[in-house]
Design a protein around this motif. Structure first.
Motif, PDB file in Angstrom:
ATOM      1  N   VAL A 175      30.748   0.203  82.073  1.00  0.00           N
ATOM      2  CA  VAL A 175      29.926  -0.684  82.887  1.00  0.00           C
ATOM      3  C   VAL A 175      28.788   0.084  83.552  1.00  0.00           C
ATOM      4  O   VAL A 175      27.667  -0.442  83.714  1.00  0.00           O
ATOM      5  CB  VAL A 175      30.811  -1.420  83.923  1.00  0.00           C
ATOM      6  CG1 VAL A 175      29.963  -2.101  85.000  1.00  0.00           C
ATOM      7  CG2 VAL A 175      31.690  -2.458  83.217  1.00  0.00           C
ATOM      8  N   ALA A 176      29.028   1.339  83.912  1.00  0.00           N
ATOM      9  CA  ALA A 176      27.974   2.125  84.573  1.00  0.00           C
ATOM     10  C   ALA A 176      26.753   2.286  83.663  1.00  0.00           C
ATOM     11  O   ALA A 176      25.601   2.179  84.105  1.00  0.00           O
ATOM     12  CB  ALA A 176      28.513   3.502  84.969  1.00  0.00           C
ATOM     13  N   THR A 177      26.993   2.533  82.390  1.00  0.00           N
ATOM     14  CA  THR A 177      25.873   2.683  81.452  1.00  0.00           C
ATOM     15  C   THR A 177      25.119   1.372  81.318  1.00  0.00           C
ATOM     16  O   THR A 177      23.879   1.351  81.262  1.00  0.00           O
ATOM     17  CB  THR A 177      26.404   3.149  80.076  1.00  0.00           C
ATOM     18  OG1 THR A 177      27.070   4.395  80.241  1.00  0.00           O
ATOM     19  CG2 THR A 177      25.268   3.310  79.082  1.00  0.00           C
ATOM     20  N   ILE A 178      25.849   0.269  81.245  1.00  0.00           N
ATOM     21  CA  ILE A 178      25.192  -1.039  81.180  1.00  0.00           C
ATOM     22  C   ILE A 178      24.327  -1.251  82.425  1.00  0.00           C
ATOM     23  O   ILE A 178      23.175  -1.683  82.337  1.00  0.00           O
ATOM     24  CB  ILE A 178      26.250  -2.159  81.049  1.00  0.00           C
ATOM     25  CG1 ILE A 178      27.022  -2.031  79.729  1.00  0.00           C
ATOM     26  CG2 ILE A 178      25.594  -3.546  81.187  1.00  0.00           C
ATOM     27  CD1 ILE A 178      26.194  -2.160  78.475  1.00  0.00           C
ATOM     28  N   GLN A 179      24.874  -0.933  83.564  1.00  0.00           N
ATOM     29  CA  GLN A 179      24.119  -1.150  84.810  1.00  0.00           C
ATOM     30  C   GLN A 179      22.880  -0.261  84.866  1.00  0.00           C
ATOM     31  O   GLN A 179      21.829  -0.679  85.366  1.00  0.00           O
ATOM     32  CB  GLN A 179      25.031  -0.912  86.013  1.00  0.00           C
ATOM     33  CG  GLN A 179      26.074  -2.048  86.155  1.00  0.00           C
ATOM     34  CD  GLN A 179      27.066  -1.831  87.255  1.00  0.00           C
ATOM     35  OE1 GLN A 179      27.318  -0.693  87.674  1.00  0.00           O
ATOM     36  NE2 GLN A 179      27.671  -2.918  87.718  1.00  0.00           N
ATOM     37  N   LYS A 180      22.987   0.935  84.326  1.00  0.00           N
ATOM     38  CA  LYS A 180      21.829   1.841  84.286  1.00  0.00           C
ATOM     39  C   LYS A 180      20.734   1.260  83.392  1.00  0.00           C
ATOM     40  O   LYS A 180      19.540   1.262  83.752  1.00  0.00           O
ATOM     41  CB  LYS A 180      22.278   3.207  83.767  1.00  0.00           C
ATOM     42  CG  LYS A 180      21.150   4.234  83.688  1.00  0.00           C
ATOM     43  CD  LYS A 180      21.659   5.561  83.119  1.00  0.00           C
ATOM     44  CE  LYS A 180      20.476   6.454  82.734  1.00  0.00           C
ATOM     45  NZ  LYS A 180      20.898   7.619  81.954  1.00  0.00           N
TER      46      LYS A 180
ATOM     47  N   ALA B 176      19.233  10.682  76.220  1.00  0.00           N
ATOM     48  CA  ALA B 176      20.663  10.969  76.398  1.00  0.00           C
ATOM     49  C   ALA B 176      21.486   9.681  76.447  1.00  0.00           C
ATOM     50  O   ALA B 176      22.567   9.595  75.846  1.00  0.00           O
ATOM     51  CB  ALA B 176      20.881  11.783  77.686  1.00  0.00           C
ATOM     52  N   THR B 177      20.963   8.682  77.134  1.00  0.00           N
ATOM     53  CA  THR B 177      21.692   7.410  77.205  1.00  0.00           C
ATOM     54  C   THR B 177      21.773   6.755  75.828  1.00  0.00           C
ATOM     55  O   THR B 177      22.819   6.213  75.441  1.00  0.00           O
ATOM     56  CB  THR B 177      21.013   6.465  78.215  1.00  0.00           C
ATOM     57  OG1 THR B 177      20.994   7.098  79.486  1.00  0.00           O
ATOM     58  CG2 THR B 177      21.736   5.124  78.299  1.00  0.00           C
ATOM     59  N   ILE B 178      20.674   6.833  75.091  1.00  0.00           N
ATOM     60  CA  ILE B 178      20.691   6.281  73.725  1.00  0.00           C
ATOM     61  C   ILE B 178      21.731   7.008  72.886  1.00  0.00           C
ATOM     62  O   ILE B 178      22.513   6.375  72.152  1.00  0.00           O
ATOM     63  CB  ILE B 178      19.286   6.402  73.092  1.00  0.00           C
ATOM     64  CG1 ILE B 178      18.261   5.562  73.861  1.00  0.00           C
ATOM     65  CG2 ILE B 178      19.325   6.038  71.609  1.00  0.00           C
ATOM     66  CD1 ILE B 178      18.525   4.071  73.873  1.00  0.00           C
ATOM     67  N   GLY B 184      29.238   6.213  71.078  1.00  0.00           N
ATOM     68  CA  GLY B 184      30.338   5.292  71.369  1.00  0.00           C
ATOM     69  C   GLY B 184      30.536   4.273  70.264  1.00  0.00           C
ATOM     70  O   GLY B 184      31.662   4.008  69.820  1.00  0.00           O
ATOM     71  N   LEU B 185      29.444   3.716  69.783  1.00  0.00           N
ATOM     72  CA  LEU B 185      29.571   2.707  68.729  1.00  0.00           C
ATOM     73  C   LEU B 185      29.975   3.333  67.411  1.00  0.00           C
ATOM     74  O   LEU B 185      30.755   2.747  66.649  1.00  0.00           O
ATOM     75  CB  LEU B 185      28.252   1.938  68.581  1.00  0.00           C
ATOM     76  CG  LEU B 185      28.027   0.917  69.711  1.00  0.00           C
ATOM     77  CD1 LEU B 185      26.554   0.583  69.860  1.00  0.00           C
ATOM     78  CD2 LEU B 185      28.836  -0.354  69.431  1.00  0.00           C
TER      79      LEU B 185
END
Lengths: 189, 189, 189, 189, 189, 189
Positions: A175-180, B176-178, B184-185
């Protein structure tokens, strides 16, 4: 085996559709909203100028429309779909990285140079990117519908209020990544 | 003002399309691939069983197909689009959170109970989520095309090799987020 | 040689068609008229429950609809046609005798078991019969049109006032037989 | 509310479809099968002469076809449907009783005189009857499809082998009446 | 490779379209404007009698219409196009020279005798000429659209006010010749 | 009253149509035939460069195509029709006189300046003329069909061999004038 689905808008069975006031002259068939492009300098962010049913009512029933895409250096037209038409992009100036993904998850990418055309098939996710650090890029895109529609995926997914938990499970992250992601897009939309 | 685009597949102008071997009997018009649903227990992950052109060739030219969706507790059918049809979902068992986003970025969400129908308009991003911690959910979806197609957005965006930089700019985040989303996927696909 | 005719309804070139009052929320896209099926016992006569344009206005322009068919033992859905769509029947419970006749007067029949699908091609005469003396049958049918329409042939031919003489000549029988058929159907309609 | 479905055949996107041998001349676009009507006397039974895709291959993709209908005194064109087109009947000679039934079971009948046109809407059951005891009738019918198709209801229902019991239940009569109808139609087909 | 475009008008998804007053009876489906042809003598100039959407509103959504063409000796139906349908001509009486030109500038001509059919493909320039010095000719033409439309080329090009200079350059001739053509057509229109 | 006919090509119900060799990569979706426009000087006569189904096979089923039109001073694009699409012209450089005639013989003309769009409705006769004595004009036209087709009227009428007498009667002139027009166009075609 013949396997087809229908595309494009239906035509009117009169020559054209009369506007609400019931009268037409040649101005009705003319659109001047693209004159701003003549002699204008490049924008500072990615920008789309459209001539569709909404801007140019004479297109109703005529199954065709335009968009002009301006890409400063390093900008993207983020991944998106057009629910009602393929897109035929004509790169008028600069270079452009383009790509689309088919329904079997194959990615097709190309580096276009000035004068090149690229077709994005109907309904598929696609994007464009001006990787040139120095020069802007300018493209004209034609659509076989007067109202192709656009579903911009970053905004559709992360700025419309879909539940954080649903997105986290769907994207297999926390959820933290989604919120970011939501915060980043919200700040800059 | 009348503004329409065409939907559905074209019909054949014979009664049906003959298969390659040129002969048909009643078995050609019968599909038994859904028998596995009868008496079967619920799956352990979200699962889709389809009866489309690919599985059931007699649908060619008939403009209709089915999918059966099984949702264990807490699972989602991630955000996706069908390029060639609306979806009419019939919730047979359980409860289900559903939603779609229109091209003006309005989110429409609903909590369905057993027996409810919900229509996802053609080409728009939508998702389903079984929020019930105890019970599975079962839905049947009808499509007005023999081959509606599916564009699953998490995989389309993050597992097909789109350049990290293009995605980072598009989603207004960092590389990094990408890369974290991709990892994860990829791990769980 | 490619020989096709068009099927299905046209889609709207907006995401959905606004109802007369001009506003929509998620309830507009939800239909609860099938909740009566949940936990309900089987009916005592053949019964059809529909979710089409008439019952569920959000289907307008979305090219898809449903019917649920309930067959007590020994009942039929009499020979009929749907002028605007093929029918994809999913037998959820029980067994069912089904058949259709093509335009060359070939009859195709099948005995379906639970879980089977059968496609009735567009515009052709077809019927269903629950021959099981003990058990009811339940089927869900999907259509690739929001308003497939139904022409029930016994009623269309014998309860609408077509001249006895025309029918006698057409069916190569005598007027007395026509009158007997009319009386039987009128009494029980 | 706009509610439409598509009709007619799709056109070819070349000017015409080449036949298998790949060459065309003006004879390809000419059909001489109706010359027999010139100077021919009236037939002794109801008779249909067609110029459709099957007889005249140049019609492929052109969405139009003809039938010539000849009615000796007292004959009918029995109740039937055309799955893929409306019919526009032009009564060239004589008088004719015509009728159709809509999907709400309303019967529309008319007595036509020479020179009259009547339109039978797409997919609905209709019939014609020459009630004149002395004179034949001659009609030309146009269709908006190269292959409109015909479902003749007496034959479809009673000469294709549908189970007696299914028909008896459907027509709310006894098996003996069904068998009598079958025998009458079989003897004279 | 399958290459098609759509033809014909869309059908209504109800059985027929109600007129503005909301009620229909059998007269609504009947057109008597062709009765004048019965027993009428031949006209003195080429004449067209139409039964299209404009004259016969019940054709709306039914994708079919008629024209009756009467040719005194030595008269032509000048080169023209129908933007929305092919034309299927049935020569009922006399002889007729017919021709059309495809988009590769091939001319196809034929001499028809009574009883012959000829199909003019959709959107192409075509003409008819009764070369018989003694006898009139009579033809019935069917169209796969309720409103095929007609673009008569002599009038469209030379009586609507297109600039003389544009026409002279386009036809590679001098302004005097253009003015002579305009004067001739204007005098006799 | 809703009155529509269908436009555009049907889409494929797969994402795209495979070429004969069965494989595609990104080059299949790219067309480089317009690169010659980049940096090229203006031509000495009116010139059309096309990207349609014939030049760019990936457009098959995608319902869109382009033409680039180059007009030296004083040149015309002679009166013509496109049987299968409207044309949306974007004047990139110069000025241009444009016009079309509807099926009621109304002429609509406009003087376009750089940046203007003008839509020519489907199937109607239209033309363009660069009246500027000094400067060339450059336009891009989009079509809502992969194969819109072109019927150039001067050539169709006067260089394909239509009988002089038929043309003289049709254009209400003498055979000598027809022969003069034919000779002029033949000499310069």
């Amino acid at each position: 085996i013949v396997q087809m689905a229908m595309a494009g808008d239906p035509d009117i069975i009169h020559d054209f559709l009369l506007p609400a006031n019931g009268t037409v002259d040649a101005n009705f068939f003319t659109y001047t909203g693209f004159r701003v492009l003549v002699g204008g300098g490049p924008p500072t962010a990615f920008k789309v100028l459209k001539a569709t049913l909404a801007e140019f009512p004479a297109l109703d029933g005529q199954s065709v429309s335009y968009a002009v895409l301006e890409f400063p250096s390093g900008t993207t037209n983020p991944p998106h779909t057009h629910p009602r038409s393929a897109e035929l992009l004509f790169l008028v100036d600069g270079t452009l990285e383009v790509g689309f993904i088919d329904t079997k998850n194959n990615l097709f990418t190309q580096t276009l140079q000035s004068g090149d055309l690229f077709v994005f098939p109907k309904g598929l996710v696609h994007f464009q990117y001006n990787a040139d650090a120095q020069n802007p890029a300018l493209a004209i895109s034609a659509f076989g519908s007067a109202n192709a529609g656009t579903v911009s995926l970053p905004n559709t997914l992360f700025t419309t209020g879909i539940d954080d938990n649903v997105l986290a499970i769907s994207f297999k992250t926390d959820v933290a990544t989604i919120q970011k992601l939501k915060a980043g897009l919200a700040a800059k939309s």
